[in-house]
Design a protein around this motif. Sequence first.
Motif, PDB file in Angstrom:
ATOM      1  N   PRO A 128      11.851   8.361  -0.354  1.00 16.63           N
ATOM      2  CA  PRO A 128      11.705   9.265  -1.508  1.00 16.63           C
ATOM      3  C   PRO A 128      11.154   8.493  -2.709  1.00 16.63           C
ATOM      4  CG  PRO A 128      13.846   9.552  -0.466  1.00 16.63           C
ATOM      5  CD  PRO A 128      13.229   8.323   0.145  1.00 16.63           C
ATOM      6  N   VAL A 129      10.237   9.105  -3.450  1.00 15.37           N
ATOM      7  CA  VAL A 129       9.633   8.466  -4.610  1.00 15.37           C
ATOM      8  C   VAL A 129      10.702   8.023  -5.597  1.00 15.37           C
ATOM      9  CG1 VAL A 129       8.100   8.819  -6.595  1.00 15.37           C
ATOM     10  CG2 VAL A 129       7.474   9.743  -4.365  1.00 15.37           C
ATOM     11  N   ASP A 130      11.700   8.887  -5.849  1.00 13.02           N
ATOM     12  CA  ASP A 130      12.725   8.543  -6.831  1.00 13.02           C
ATOM     13  C   ASP A 130      13.554   7.338  -6.385  1.00 13.02           C
ATOM     14  OD1 ASP A 130      13.916  10.428  -4.916  1.00 13.02           O
ATOM     15  OD2 ASP A 130      15.690  10.325  -6.192  1.00 13.02           O
ATOM     16  N   GLN A 131      13.785   7.195  -5.090  1.00 11.16           N
ATOM     17  CA  GLN A 131      14.556   6.035  -4.618  1.00 11.16           C
ATOM     18  C   GLN A 131      13.755   4.738  -4.736  1.00 11.16           C
ATOM     19  OE1 GLN A 131      16.475   6.610  -0.837  1.00 11.16           O
ATOM     20  NE2 GLN A 131      17.459   8.493  -1.512  1.00 11.16           N
ATOM     21  N   LEU A 132      12.454   4.802  -4.519  1.00 11.04           N
ATOM     22  CA  LEU A 132      11.617   3.624  -4.718  1.00 11.04           C
ATOM     23  C   LEU A 132      11.661   3.198  -6.185  1.00 11.04           C
ATOM     24  CD1 LEU A 132       9.487   1.513  -3.880  1.00 11.04           C
ATOM     25  CD2 LEU A 132       7.747   3.289  -4.262  1.00 11.04           C
ATOM     26  N   ALA A 133      11.494   4.159  -7.081  1.00  9.12           N
ATOM     27  CA  ALA A 133      11.543   3.842  -8.517  1.00  9.12           C
ATOM     28  C   ALA A 133      12.894   3.250  -8.893  1.00  9.12           C
ATOM     29  CB  ALA A 133      11.256   5.094  -9.340  1.00  9.12           C
ATOM     30  N   ARG A 134      13.968   3.850  -8.396  1.00  6.49           N
ATOM     31  CA  ARG A 134      15.314   3.348  -8.708  1.00  6.49           C
ATOM     32  C   ARG A 134      15.492   1.931  -8.191  1.00  6.49           C
ATOM     33  NH1 ARG A 134      19.787   6.964  -6.484  1.00  6.49           N
ATOM     34  NH2 ARG A 134      18.994   6.102  -4.549  1.00  6.49           N
ATOM     35  N   VAL A 149       0.876  -1.165   0.000  1.00  3.54           N
ATOM     36  CA  VAL A 149       0.000   0.000   0.000  1.00  3.54           C
ATOM     37  C   VAL A 149       0.918   1.220   0.000  1.00  3.54           C
ATOM     38  CG1 VAL A 149      -1.900   1.166   1.159  1.00  3.54           C
ATOM     39  CG2 VAL A 149      -1.653  -1.326   1.380  1.00  3.54           C
ATOM     40  N   LEU A 150       0.780   2.039  -1.021  1.00  3.19           N
ATOM     41  CA  LEU A 150       1.690   3.161  -1.241  1.00  3.19           C
ATOM     42  C   LEU A 150       0.915   4.466  -1.199  1.00  3.19           C
ATOM     43  CD1 LEU A 150       3.348   1.469  -4.317  1.00  3.19           C
ATOM     44  CD2 LEU A 150       4.245   1.443  -1.993  1.00  3.19           C
ATOM     45  N   TYR A 151       1.324   5.375  -0.307  1.00  3.51           N
ATOM     46  CA  TYR A 151       0.703   6.683  -0.182  1.00  3.51           C
ATOM     47  C   TYR A 151       1.755   7.739  -0.498  1.00  3.51           C
ATOM     48  CZ  TYR A 151      -2.742   4.136   2.643  1.00  3.51           C
ATOM     49  OH  TYR A 151      -3.676   3.246   3.092  1.00  3.51           O
ATOM     50  N   ARG A 152       1.536   8.484  -1.560  1.00  7.21           N
ATOM     51  CA  ARG A 152       2.495   9.521  -1.934  1.00  7.21           C
ATOM     52  C   ARG A 152       2.116  10.853  -1.310  1.00  7.21           C
ATOM     53  NH1 ARG A 152       4.569  11.637  -7.866  1.00  7.21           N
ATOM     54  NH2 ARG A 152       5.609  13.458  -7.006  1.00  7.21           N
ATOM     55  N   GLN A 153       3.136  11.546  -0.786  1.00  8.96           N
ATOM     56  CA  GLN A 153       2.960  12.898  -0.268  1.00  8.96           C
ATOM     57  C   GLN A 153       4.146  13.712  -0.772  1.00  8.96           C
ATOM     58  OE1 GLN A 153       3.200  13.568   4.038  1.00  8.96           O
ATOM     59  NE2 GLN A 153       1.292  14.694   3.829  1.00  8.96           N
ATOM     60  N   ASN A 154       3.877  14.592  -1.726  1.00  8.79           N
ATOM     61  CA  ASN A 154       4.917  15.394  -2.375  1.00  8.79           C
ATOM     62  C   ASN A 154       5.963  14.478  -3.013  1.00  8.79           C
ATOM     63  OD1 ASN A 154       3.651  17.857  -1.608  1.00  8.79           O
ATOM     64  ND2 ASN A 154       4.496  17.582   0.450  1.00  8.79           N
ATOM     65  N   THR A 155       7.199  14.518  -2.542  1.00 16.45           N
ATOM     66  CA  THR A 155       8.270  13.719  -3.148  1.00 16.45           C
ATOM     67  C   THR A 155       8.595  12.467  -2.346  1.00 16.45           C
ATOM     68  OG1 THR A 155       9.973  15.009  -2.033  1.00 16.45           O
ATOM     69  CG2 THR A 155       9.309  15.737  -4.257  1.00 16.45           C
ATOM     70  N   THR A 156       7.751  12.137  -1.370  1.00 14.49           N
ATOM     71  CA  THR A 156       7.982  10.926  -0.580  1.00 14.49           C
ATOM     72  C   THR A 156       6.777   9.999  -0.678  1.00 14.49           C
ATOM     73  OG1 THR A 156       7.139  11.939   1.445  1.00 14.49           O
ATOM     74  CG2 THR A 156       9.518  12.076   1.074  1.00 14.49           C
ATOM     75  N   VAL A 157       7.011   8.757  -0.306  1.00 14.14           N
ATOM     76  CA  VAL A 157       5.941   7.760  -0.340  1.00 14.14           C
ATOM     77  C   VAL A 157       6.028   6.922   0.930  1.00 14.14           C
ATOM     78  CG1 VAL A 157       7.317   6.128  -1.715  1.00 14.14           C
ATOM     79  CG2 VAL A 157       4.844   5.925  -1.681  1.00 14.14           C
ATOM     80  N   TRP A 158       4.861   6.706   1.554  1.00 11.14           N
ATOM     81  CA  TRP A 158       4.782   5.810   2.707  1.00 11.14           C
ATOM     82  C   TRP A 158       4.438   4.443   2.162  1.00 11.14           C
ATOM     83  CZ3 TRP A 158       0.178   4.845   6.315  1.00 11.14           C
ATOM     84  CH2 TRP A 158       0.568   4.067   7.409  1.00 11.14           C
ATOM     85  N   ILE A 159       5.294   3.485   2.425  1.00 11.22           N
ATOM     86  CA  ILE A 159       5.130   2.127   1.927  1.00 11.22           C
ATOM     87  C   ILE A 159       4.722   1.242   3.096  1.00 11.22           C
ATOM     88  CG2 ILE A 159       6.277   0.179   0.798  1.00 11.22           C
ATOM     89  CD1 ILE A 159       8.446   2.317  -0.068  1.00 11.22           C
ATOM     90  N   ARG A 160       3.613   0.530   2.929  1.00 18.92           N
ATOM     91  CA  ARG A 160       3.179  -0.463   3.908  1.00 18.92           C
ATOM     92  C   ARG A 160       3.105  -1.810   3.201  1.00 18.92           C
ATOM     93  NH1 ARG A 160      -2.295   0.050   5.736  1.00 18.92           N
ATOM     94  NH2 ARG A 160      -1.689  -1.358   7.396  1.00 18.92           N
ATOM     95  N   ILE A 161       3.700  -2.827   3.789  1.00 20.06           N
ATOM     96  CA  ILE A 161       3.564  -4.182   3.266  1.00 20.06           C
ATOM     97  C   ILE A 161       2.734  -4.961   4.266  1.00 20.06           C
ATOM     98  CG2 ILE A 161       4.750  -6.289   2.540  1.00 20.06           C
ATOM     99  CD1 ILE A 161       7.139  -4.519   1.785  1.00 20.06           C
TER     100      ILE A 161
END
Length: 120
Positions: free
Chosen positions: A62-68, A28-40
């Motif tokens: 950070p969203v970019d680190q998750l994508a990377r 479950v991914l919640y994005r807020q600005n440039t960060t994302v809260w990830i829950r598994i």
Amino acid sequence: MNAVCRLLTGQAEVRTQFEAEPTAYRWVLYRQNTTVWIRIVQLSHGELHDNAGTELWNSWQPVDQLARAVIRCFDKVADTYGESAYRGTWGEHFPRTELEALRRLWHTYLTGNDHCHHGE
């Protein structure tokens, strides 16, 4: 990969699920600005509500680190197994189109958010 693509294009809340029948693992991914809260969340059955499961892990990233991280993971799988062996191992074609779409969106995201990486 599609869930991370949706985050990169601005969607605020995304869910994706991995089936290990009968158990399911939902991200479950919640994005807020440039960060994302990830829950598994581990669920005894994939059709259950998030709250019916056991949270295994959560973190703000950070969203970019998750994508990377997702891109690197699939690149490593392709390098390790090869795209043809991927189908034999997982029963599906290697998601090359989805991986390249994610890579393009990630590069676009980095270019569009360059000010975030320079502390401005």
